[in-house]
Design a protein around this motif. Structure first.
Motif, PDB file in Angstrom:
ATOM      1  N   LEU A   1       5.806   8.351  13.301  1.00  0.00           N
ATOM      2  CA  LEU A   1       4.419   8.250  13.206  1.00  0.00           C
ATOM      3  C   LEU A   1       3.929   7.665  14.484  1.00  0.00           C
TER       4      LEU A   1
ATOM      5  N   CYS B   1      -0.975   5.735   7.333  1.00  0.00           N
ATOM      6  CA  CYS B   1      -0.235   4.209   7.243  1.00  0.00           C
ATOM      7  C   CYS B   1      -0.906   3.308   8.083  1.00  0.00           C
TER       8      CYS B   1
ATOM      9  N   ILE C   1       6.316   4.627   0.219  1.00  0.00           N
ATOM     10  CA  ILE C   1       6.277   6.166  -0.198  1.00  0.00           C
ATOM     11  C   ILE C   1       6.774   6.277  -1.646  1.00  0.00           C
TER      12      ILE C   1
ATOM     13  N   CYS D   1       9.206   5.884  11.454  1.00  0.00           N
ATOM     14  CA  CYS D   1       8.499   5.003  11.910  1.00  0.00           C
ATOM     15  C   CYS D   1       8.053   5.418  13.521  1.00  0.00           C
TER      16      CYS D   1
ATOM     17  N   GLN E   1       9.911  -3.689   8.399  1.00  0.00           N
ATOM     18  CA  GLN E   1       9.233  -2.950   7.121  1.00  0.00           C
ATOM     19  C   GLN E   1       9.370  -3.358   5.988  1.00  0.00           C
TER      20      GLN E   1
ATOM     21  N   ALA F   1       3.845  -1.112   7.016  1.00  0.00           N
ATOM     22  CA  ALA F   1       2.988   0.333   7.138  1.00  0.00           C
ATOM     23  C   ALA F   1       2.527   0.722   5.908  1.00  0.00           C
ATOM     24  N   GLY F   2       3.419   0.560   4.915  1.00  0.00           N
ATOM     25  CA  GLY F   2       3.101   0.984   3.548  1.00  0.00           C
ATOM     26  C   GLY F   2       4.545   1.437   3.068  1.00  0.00           C
TER      27      GLY F   2
ATOM     28  N   ILE G   1       1.351   5.007   1.007  1.00  0.00           N
ATOM     29  CA  ILE G   1       1.020   5.787   2.058  1.00  0.00           C
ATOM     30  C   ILE G   1       0.606   7.250   1.421  1.00  0.00           C
TER      31      ILE G   1
ATOM     32  N   ASP H   1       0.704  -1.235  -0.030  1.00  0.00           N
ATOM     33  CA  ASP H   1       0.015   0.023   0.064  1.00  0.00           C
ATOM     34  C   ASP H   1       0.806   1.401  -0.133  1.00  0.00           C
TER      35      ASP H   1
ATOM     36  N   TYR I   1      10.732   2.301   1.467  1.00  0.00           N
ATOM     37  CA  TYR I   1       9.830   2.032   2.652  1.00  0.00           C
ATOM     38  C   TYR I   1      10.139   2.984   3.565  1.00  0.00           C
ATOM     39  N   LEU I   2       9.262   2.998   4.535  1.00  0.00           N
ATOM     40  CA  LEU I   2       9.574   4.193   5.577  1.00  0.00           C
ATOM     41  C   LEU I   2      10.747   3.795   6.274  1.00  0.00           C
TER      42      LEU I   2
END
Length: 120
Positions: A53, A19, A35, A50, A26, A32-33, A15, A13, A44-45
């Motif tokens: 968030l 998220c 970017i 992280c 990750q 979390a999704g 973001i 998914d 990835y984040l």
């Protein structure tokens, strides 16, 4: 049924407004999704994202980074794991406010650095 028919593909998914749950890893799915950078580039984040968030500030992150340093060019699995095993700071604070405002036969007192301690 053949083995390759049993494999379920899951799309990562992107973001945008929110998220999903911050997980320990990750780089696995689900996470979390991701970017969107430029089509077709994604990332990835980061560990710091992280932590942010979850409501931690950069000082908290830097303290843990000093304890668990990151090797150049590598992800820090420990920092991801700490975030993935955490709870959103604002949610935890809200839970404590409810507990503090109720009478459970316990007292919360702030120690010298402002952290709450439970006294039974």
């Amino acid at each position: 049924m053949h083995l390759h028919q049993a494999i379920i593909k899951r799309q990562l998914d992107v973001i945008s407004d929110f998220c999903f749950t911050i997980t320990e890893r990750q780089d696995r799915c689900p996470n979390a999704g991701i970017i969107r950078l430029d089509k077709p580039q994604y990332r990835y984040l980061t560990e710091r994202e992280c932590w942010r968030l979850l409501g931690f500030d950069d000082n908290d992150f830097e303290l843990m980074l000093n304890v668990f340093p990151t090797r150049k060019g590598c992800r820090n699995a420990t920092l991801y794991a700490l975030a993935g095993n955490s709870i959103v700071v604002d949610v935890l604070e809200a839970i404590f406010k409810v507990i503090i405002n109720e009478d459970y036969g316990t007292d919360f007192v702030a120690n010298e650095i402002g952290q709450l301690e439970l006294v039974c």
